[in-house]
Design an enzyme around this catalytic site. Structure first.
Site, PDB file in Angstrom:
ATOM      1  N   LYS A  52      13.339   7.880  -3.126  1.00 53.19           N
ATOM      2  CA  LYS A  52      11.764   7.660  -3.268  1.00 53.19           C
ATOM      3  C   LYS A  52      10.449   8.060  -2.511  1.00 53.19           C
ATOM      4  O   LYS A  52       9.904   9.052  -2.942  1.00 53.19           O
ATOM      5  CB  LYS A  52      11.202   6.822  -4.211  1.00 53.19           C
ATOM      6  CG  LYS A  52      10.790   5.294  -3.374  1.00 53.19           C
ATOM      7  CD  LYS A  52      11.367   4.054  -4.404  1.00 53.19           C
ATOM      8  CE  LYS A  52      10.845   3.253  -3.287  1.00 53.19           C
ATOM      9  NZ  LYS A  52       9.679   3.224  -1.843  1.00 53.19           N
ATOM     10  N   THR A  53      11.261   7.460  -0.926  1.00 54.03           N
ATOM     11  CA  THR A  53      10.305   8.257  -0.154  1.00 54.03           C
ATOM     12  C   THR A  53      10.059   9.537  -0.080  1.00 54.03           C
ATOM     13  O   THR A  53       9.141   9.701   0.187  1.00 54.03           O
ATOM     14  CB  THR A  53      10.680   6.854   0.508  1.00 54.03           C
ATOM     15  OG1 THR A  53      10.725   5.737   0.716  1.00 54.03           O
ATOM     16  CG2 THR A  53       9.415   7.187   1.715  1.00 54.03           C
ATOM     17  N   ASP A  99       3.371   2.800  -5.037  1.00 63.32           N
ATOM     18  CA  ASP A  99       4.788   2.360  -4.265  1.00 63.32           C
ATOM     19  C   ASP A  99       5.459   1.052  -4.457  1.00 63.32           C
ATOM     20  O   ASP A  99       4.910   0.613  -4.795  1.00 63.32           O
ATOM     21  CB  ASP A  99       5.302   2.950  -2.800  1.00 63.32           C
ATOM     22  CG  ASP A  99       6.546   2.812  -2.575  1.00 63.32           C
ATOM     23  OD1 ASP A  99       7.134   3.684  -3.494  1.00 63.32           O
ATOM     24  OD2 ASP A  99       7.188   2.796  -1.642  1.00 63.32           O
ATOM     25  N   GLU A 100       6.318   1.373  -4.692  1.00 61.76           N
ATOM     26  CA  GLU A 100       7.684  -0.203  -5.059  1.00 61.76           C
ATOM     27  C   GLU A 100       6.237  -0.431  -6.975  1.00 61.76           C
ATOM     28  O   GLU A 100       6.524  -2.045  -6.402  1.00 61.76           O
ATOM     29  CB  GLU A 100       7.307  -1.154  -4.176  1.00 61.76           C
ATOM     30  CG  GLU A 100       7.978  -0.613  -2.957  1.00 61.76           C
ATOM     31  CD  GLU A 100       9.851  -0.356  -3.688  1.00 61.76           C
ATOM     32  OE1 GLU A 100       9.933  -0.929  -4.237  1.00 61.76           O
ATOM     33  OE2 GLU A 100      10.529   0.352  -2.100  1.00 61.76           O
ATOM     34  N   GLN A 136      15.314  -2.372 -10.562  1.00 62.92           N
ATOM     35  CA  GLN A 136      14.769  -4.016  -8.909  1.00 62.92           C
ATOM     36  C   GLN A 136      14.084  -4.457  -9.174  1.00 62.92           C
ATOM     37  O   GLN A 136      13.217  -4.857  -7.923  1.00 62.92           O
ATOM     38  CB  GLN A 136      14.962  -2.348  -8.056  1.00 62.92           C
ATOM     39  CG  GLN A 136      15.741  -1.327  -8.268  1.00 62.92           C
ATOM     40  CD  GLN A 136      16.201  -0.735  -6.693  1.00 62.92           C
ATOM     41  OE1 GLN A 136      16.660  -1.615  -5.822  1.00 62.92           O
ATOM     42  NE2 GLN A 136      16.037  -0.002  -6.810  1.00 62.92           N
ATOM     43  N   ARG A 161      23.194  -1.690  -2.566  1.00 63.41           N
ATOM     44  CA  ARG A 161      23.190  -1.759  -1.351  1.00 63.41           C
ATOM     45  C   ARG A 161      24.592  -1.381  -0.681  1.00 63.41           C
ATOM     46  O   ARG A 161      24.440  -0.413  -0.135  1.00 63.41           O
ATOM     47  CB  ARG A 161      23.208  -2.818  -1.329  1.00 63.41           C
ATOM     48  CG  ARG A 161      22.042  -3.705  -1.090  1.00 63.41           C
ATOM     49  CD  ARG A 161      20.857  -2.947  -1.299  1.00 63.41           C
ATOM     50  NE  ARG A 161      20.534  -2.825  -2.332  1.00 63.41           N
ATOM     51  CZ  ARG A 161      19.407  -1.366  -2.649  1.00 63.41           C
ATOM     52  NH1 ARG A 161      18.821  -0.769  -0.935  1.00 63.41           N
ATOM     53  NH2 ARG A 161      19.333  -1.175  -3.814  1.00 63.41           N
TER      54      ARG A 161
END
Length: 781
Positions: free
Chosen positions: A33-34, A222-223, A253, A645
């Site tokens: 996504k970044t 973002d987020e 998330q 993770r």
């Protein structure tokens, strides 16, 4: 720009090139996504000729904002003219531009939590410090939910929904109003104001709103799943009719509701921004396919989600492993064995991460790794023995062991606050030092009285000094000193009683008696100290307000002391053990790159590790027993975050029993484990009753440090039906001794399988199950 677009997958490229209608990018874990959001900023500037000055991109952490800016500037240098900030940094920037409209000084400072409590107390002098702490927390919550003192009805509904208590005698809206008025008088702001005030100015001031909407023609968030209600409303009012809005997030998330995050913001985004297009990024570049399969198994059980399924781009790997273990000591040993064995094959320590639900769980792993000299680092919190609450309890124990310990005395004499300030402490310390000096000088003057002088020196200690000198202090300090002395006397008395009991037991055992009254364990004394000293209440209140886990940490220290008698000897052994841990920790203190990571599940967000162990997968630990409905769904999202993770290997551990609150609790597996298709994992250990498995799954293993079968895990070697039936952790009943539990199993010198049973009445007996099975009734949970 084409070279940067060419490396994107079709979904990523579609998200970058999208324009016109609002866009929601559902970016799964590890989906890049970044890269998408930074490429989109550069793309808008270079390919769509958007003025970088008109781009606003916000995220939640300074680290994320800096990374976003650096990567965007690397793609197009003009991106440095865009506003790429955290939400709160943008709020501060806005308030300095429009200070007058917001009613603040343009040179304002931001009050932290302690400043809030102090100002709240001054604005409402009738509030005790405890109340001020609580109401400061509630005011922060109100601001997260965009509520002002005028919204009294909505505030009451919010507090009921969140389960927050307000004293019926207090007018919270008035308390909030008094605080707000006092804060405005100072010209300063608190953290919540950095979002709330810009939102209010933009909603109420058309001129400012028009100016800002003309300034920012592109807004990216973002987020987005971590946004709260105030941030959502701020985004709504920032966006004009011509504004292009793009938010990036993952509803699966959203794990920060305790900080005010509201998952509804992302779930209902398309309802608030008409004609929203949703693009799902489901290609995962982090984890092997078997890990993602398990993650999908778990998260699909949530009803509040927009839906997506991650696909692995890195191919297949090893099946995740679920290990059922007897207790948390075996859990720590298993992790230590796993890491040591793999390290011998060349796998660095830094490949490993141990994940847990609460900070208190780190203690067992820290102790185990220190003993084995496995380097580790604790992320997101202090190492266990560095925590304030742990140091406080250890200081009480240290003063009990050595009543002349000045450092321990200074730490606890006024904690919790007893009105004994620094000046009073100095006087007490000086009085003690003077008496010790006088006793030593008496010994020097007459060496024939050496024994007498030694007795005099031994009798000089801080508790006695407080007892003798307390009357000379002010009333408040005098009462505080008396309270401290009374508590210490009670602690000493506990130890004396147990020493007497231990002596009596030794006398009874010398007469060949089998049953004795067990000596209290040191965990009982620690619980008593925490209660009587006031530290338990002190930290419980802090936990309630700040969402910390200090009370749980004290309980974990108590749990670790359950193996030591509450006697002077047991106390010294425990402190020696603690001191050894500290010494090893300090000597290995360099935070080198090659170390195991110990980290809570919440703190793993945004991180990745080659090999992950998620520990404590038991109901009551993860999730907690008080989680239902939406809260349970958030716990499941937290589990999903933990699983995703892992890049290469995933392990999950669950214990059949765990020492909690000073007693052994029998644990059930986490319901999240039951949601995993058993064909998708390898299960080891003694399966709990009713746990679903396939015919290919193994029923048991022996923990012998050999990980050959998995390459990294335990073999399945146990086939003896007697050993399978009578193993560690099995509950037993006998007519002669009552209820007990098998605590160890071994082979005698004659080659017979034997077990040791600890009974509730304190007795300990050994049995040969092969011959005595008729006397050993197994109790099913």
């Amino acid at each position: 720009m084409d070279e940067f677009l060419s490396v994107l997958n079709p979904e990523q490229r579609a998200a970058v090139e999208h324009e016109g209608s609002p866009l929601l990018i559902l970016a799964g874990a590890g989906s890049g996504k970044t890269r998408v959001i930074t490429t989109k900023i550069a793309y808008l500037i270079s390919e769509r000729n958007v003025d970088p000055y008109q781009i606003l991109a916000v995220t939640f952490t300074k680290k994320a904002a800096n990374e976003m800016q650096q990567r965007a500037v690397a793609l197009d240098s003009r991106a440095r003219y865009s506003q790429i900030r955290t939400f709160h940094s943008f709020g501060a920037w806005f308030l300095r531009l429009f200070a007058a409209q917001a009613g603040v000084d343009p040179n304002f400072t931001v009050y932290d939590d302690d400043d809030m409590v102090t100002l709240l107390s001054r604005a409402n002098p009738n509030l005790a410090r405890k109340q001020a702490n609580h109401y400061a927390h509630l005011i922060s919550l109100c601001k997260d939910y965009a509520l002002t003192p005028d919204d009294s009805v909505e505030i009451a509904e919010l507090m009921e929904e969140l389960g927050e208590e307000i004293d019926s005698e207090d007018d919270f809206a008035q308390i909030y109003s008094n605080y707000t008025a006092r804060l405005r008088e100072t010209g300063n702001v608190d953290f919540g104001d950095l979002i709330l005030l810009p939102m209010l100015v933009l909603e109420k001031n058309e001129a400012v709103r028009t100016k800002i909407q003309n300034r920012f023609r592109v807004i990216m968030v973002d987020e987005y799943q971590d946004s709260n209600v105030a941030q959502f409303r701020l985004l709504q009012v920032l966006a004009g009719k011509q504004t292009y809005v793009c938010v990036v997030g993952d509803d699966d998330q959203s794990i920060y509701r305790f900080r005010g995050a509201e998952v509804k913001n992302i779930l209902q985004f398309k309802n608030h921004f008409p004609k929203t297009q949703i693009i799902r990024l489901e290609s995962n570049y982090r984890s092997k396919s078997e890990i993602l399969t398990v993650a999908n198994d778990v998260i699909k059980n949530n009803s509040a989600r927009l839906g997506k399924e991650l696909r692995a781009e890195r191919g297949e790997g090893k099946k995740p492993v679920l290990i059922f273990l007897p207790d948390q000591n075996e859990e720590c040993q298993f992790c230590g064995d796993l890491i040591e064995q793999t390290h011998k094959t060349g796998i660095p320590y830094s490949d490993w991460a141990i994940l847990y639900r609460t900070n208190a769980q780190s203690m067992g792993f820290e102790s185990e790794f220190l003993r084995r000299k496995i380097p580790y680092r604790v992320v997101g919190s202090l190492k266990f023995y560095e925590r304030e609450e742990i140091k406080d309890i250890l200081a009480y124990l240290a003063l009990l062991a050595n009543p002349k310990d000045e450092i321990a005395f200074r730490r606890i004499i006024n904690k919790p606050a007893r009105g004994i300030g620094a000046t009073s402490q100095d006087k007490l310390v000086e009085a003690c030092r003077q008496e010790i000096y006088n006793s030593v000088m008496a010994e020097e003057e007459d060496r024939q009285r050496k024994e007498t002088s030694q007795e005099q020196i031994q009798s000089v200690n801080y508790v006695e000094i407080c007892r003798k000198n307390g009357a000379s202090f002010s009333k408040k300090a005098r009462e505080g000193i008396a309270s401290f002395v009374e508590a210490m006397d009670a602690f000493y008395e506990k130890i004396k009683e147990n020493i007497k009991q231990k002596d009596e037991n030794e006398r009874i055992l010398a007469e060949n008696a089998e049953i004795v009254t067990p000596v209290e364990k040191l965990s009982v004394l620690i619980d008593f100290i925490a209660e009587k000293s006031g530290l338990k209440t002190y930290y419980s209140e802090k936990d309630e307000i700040a969402g910390t886990q200090r009370d749980a940490n004290i309980q974990e220290l108590s749990n670790s002391a359950v193996f030591y008698d509450s006697t002077q000897e047991g106390l010294l052994e425990f402190l020696d053990h603690i001191e050894l841990d500290r010494t090893i920790e300090e000597s290995d203190g360099e935070d080198g790159a090659d170390s195991v990571t110990l980290i809570t599940l919440h703190n793993t967000k945004g991180l990745e590790f080659s090999r992950v162990v998620i520990t404590g997968m038991e109901y009551g630990i993860f999730p907690r027993q008080d989680k239902y409905g939406n809260e349970l769904e958030e716990e499941r999202r937290l589990c999903y975050v933990g699983i995703t993770r892992a890049k290469d290997e995933l392990y999950m551990t669950a214990c059949s029993r765990r020492v909690m609150y000073g007693r052994t609790e029998y644990m059930a597996p986490s319901p999240f484990l039951q949601e995993i298709n058993p064909d998708n994992i390898k299960i080891l250990g003694h399966l709990p009753f009713g746990f679903k498995k396939t015919s290919s799954q193994n029923a048991s293993f022996s923990h012998n440090g050999d990980f050959g079968n998995l390459g990294l895990s335990h073999p399945d070697t146990e086939t003896d039906p007697i050993k399978l039936k009578y193993h560690r952790g099995t509950k037993i009943y006998t007519d002669d001794y009552g209820y007990g539990i098998i605590t160890s199993a071994f082979t005698t010198t004659e080659g017979e399988y034997a077990v040791t049973v600890n009974f509730e009445n304190g007795g300990i007996k050994r049995f040969l199950p092969k011959y005595q099975y008729k006397n050993l009734e197994i109790i099913k949970d």
